[in-house]
Each structure stands twice: as structure tokens, then as C-alpha cells.
Design an enzyme around this catalytic site. Structure first.
Site, PDB file in Angstrom:
ATOM      1  N   CYS A   1      -1.703  -6.343  -0.451  1.00 29.80           N
ATOM      2  CA  CYS A   1      -1.362  -6.329  -1.367  1.00 29.80           C
ATOM      3  C   CYS A   1       0.481  -6.987  -1.445  1.00 29.80           C
ATOM      4  O   CYS A   1       0.723  -7.032  -2.948  1.00 29.80           O
ATOM      5  CB  CYS A   1      -1.124  -4.981  -2.395  1.00 29.80           C
ATOM      6  SG  CYS A   1       0.053  -3.602  -0.843  1.00 29.80           S
TER       7      CYS A   1
ATOM      8  N   CYS B   1       3.155   3.918  14.200  1.00 32.06           N
ATOM      9  CA  CYS B   1       2.170   2.539  15.205  1.00 32.06           C
ATOM     10  C   CYS B   1       0.869   1.765  14.437  1.00 32.06           C
ATOM     11  O   CYS B   1       0.615   2.398  13.728  1.00 32.06           O
ATOM     12  CB  CYS B   1       1.880   3.856  16.229  1.00 32.06           C
ATOM     13  SG  CYS B   1       0.787   2.938  16.881  1.00 32.06           S
TER      14      CYS B   1
ATOM     15  N   CYS C   1      -0.348   2.409   2.793  1.00 33.40           N
ATOM     16  CA  CYS C   1       0.572   1.923   2.174  1.00 33.40           C
ATOM     17  C   CYS C   1       0.450   2.590   0.463  1.00 33.40           C
ATOM     18  O   CYS C   1      -0.216   2.787  -0.011  1.00 33.40           O
ATOM     19  CB  CYS C   1       0.087   0.319   1.768  1.00 33.40           C
ATOM     20  SG  CYS C   1       0.851  -1.310   0.319  1.00 33.40           S
TER      21      CYS C   1
ATOM     22  N   CYS D   1       2.470  -5.726   3.796  1.00 38.24           N
ATOM     23  CA  CYS D   1       1.292  -5.146   3.668  1.00 38.24           C
ATOM     24  C   CYS D   1       0.299  -6.222   3.046  1.00 38.24           C
ATOM     25  O   CYS D   1       0.859  -7.146   2.400  1.00 38.24           O
ATOM     26  CB  CYS D   1       1.327  -4.326   2.734  1.00 38.24           C
ATOM     27  SG  CYS D   1      -0.844  -3.595   2.143  1.00 38.24           S
TER      28      CYS D   1
ATOM     29  N   CYS E   1      -1.558   0.247  -2.632  1.00 42.65           N
ATOM     30  CA  CYS E   1      -3.026  -0.373  -2.673  1.00 42.65           C
ATOM     31  C   CYS E   1      -4.132   0.831  -1.749  1.00 42.65           C
ATOM     32  O   CYS E   1      -5.261   0.777  -1.651  1.00 42.65           O
ATOM     33  CB  CYS E   1      -3.363  -1.848  -2.032  1.00 42.65           C
ATOM     34  SG  CYS E   1      -3.179  -2.125  -0.228  1.00 42.65           S
TER      35      CYS E   1
END
Length: 164
Positions: free
Chosen positions: A79, A148, A124, A76, A127
Site C-alpha cells: 500500500c 525482523c 502494516c 509497504c 493494509c
């Protein structure tokens, strides 16, 4: 009398409200990494902020991560949580990095109605950053799913070799 009954029936139908369509806003998830809008803007590029914090979408075929298939992990960008392994990446032809599965426990699903119909949004799990969407048109020989993902929501870290 018939008019009165008709009016009462119409009023009854109009006043009925289904609870299945009402969203329960009290169950909003709290994420381990939480920042103010200003704090996110300090650590993210404008493109990353648009994708992760405003649920934006990058132009197809614009991410250099779209064509990366070497061994490694996609994290990510907000984070640094590991989200996807390159071994589960495939070329969907859509112009966005696509994976048939996420690392277990790293991605949450939500419902997105921004286009006027329900889509499964991917976030995510650390976060709450918007990653993209999931569809059921992925490789049939694996999971059948296509995550996607916006490339600007990700950072790629190649797998270290024994010599490194």
C-alpha cells in the site's frame, strides 16, 4: 459416596472453561486499504502476495534490501505506507532486513501462534499486510528491539539529494 464425589469433582474441573484463552473474533481490525484476494494478486508479485497476504517468510539472505543502508525510507509493498527509516536499520546477522523501530503509527502488532508458541507479528497499519516479527534481541544502545522484516514486504526509496 467417595466415587460420586470424585466423579463430580472431575466433571466440574473438565467443564470449567477459562475466558482468558478464548479469542474475541469480534474485535478484528478494519484497515484503510482493503482488497479482495484477486485484487491483491493483481498488484503484488507472487512473492509479495505470499509474504503480505499469506503471512509467509522468505528465505534468509535472499532479499537485496538486506544490505541497503543508504539514507531513505522503506515502504509497504502492498500500500506504499512509509514503515521504516534506513537510519534505524542494522545488520542483525539473521538474513532479513532488521530495524530497531518503525515509523510511529505505521506498524501494528498481533500474536502469531503458527510455530506452536506466541510470537509478536508485525503488520502494516494501513493494509494489514504481514511484515515479519519483533524480538527483544536488538541493539541495547537504542531500543533493544529487532523488527525482523521480510524484504519482499518492502520497497526502498532512497532519500533525494538537493541536486535531484
Amino acid at each position: 459416596m467417595k466415587k460420586l464425589m470424585f466423579i463430580l469433582i472431575v466433571f466440574q474441573l473438565i467443564s470449567c472453561s477459562g475466558t482468558a484463552q478464548k479469542a474475541d473474533k469480534t474485535k478484528e481490525k478494519t484497515y484503510r486499504v482493503s482488497k479482495t484476494k484477486a485484487e491483491w494478486k493483481e498488484v503484488l508479485t507472487s512473492e509479495q502476495f505470499y509474504i503480505l497476504r499469506q503471512a509467509g517468510t522468505e528465505r534468509p539472505f535472499s532479499s537485496p534490501l538486506n544490505k541497503i543502508y543508504k539514507p531513505g525510507t522503506f515502504y509497504c509493498a502492498g500500500c506504499n505506507t512509509p514503515l521504516y527509516e534506513s537510519e534505524h536499520k542494522f545488520d542483525s546477522g539473521t538474513g532479513w532486513p532488521s530495524f530497531d523501530r518503525a515509523i510511529e503509527g505505521s506498524v501494528d502488532k498481533d500474536v502469531d501462534y503458527k510455530l506452536g508458541y506466541a510470537r509478536s507479528e508485525l503488520l502494516c497499519s494501513t493494509c494489514g499486510g504481514h511484515l515479519g516479527h519483533v524480538f527483544n534481541d536488538g541493539p541495547r544502545e537504542t531500543t533493544g528491539m529487532r523488527h525482523c522484516i521480510n524484504g519482499d514486504a518492502l520497497v526502498f526509496e532512497p532519500k533525494k539529494t538537493e541536486n535531484e
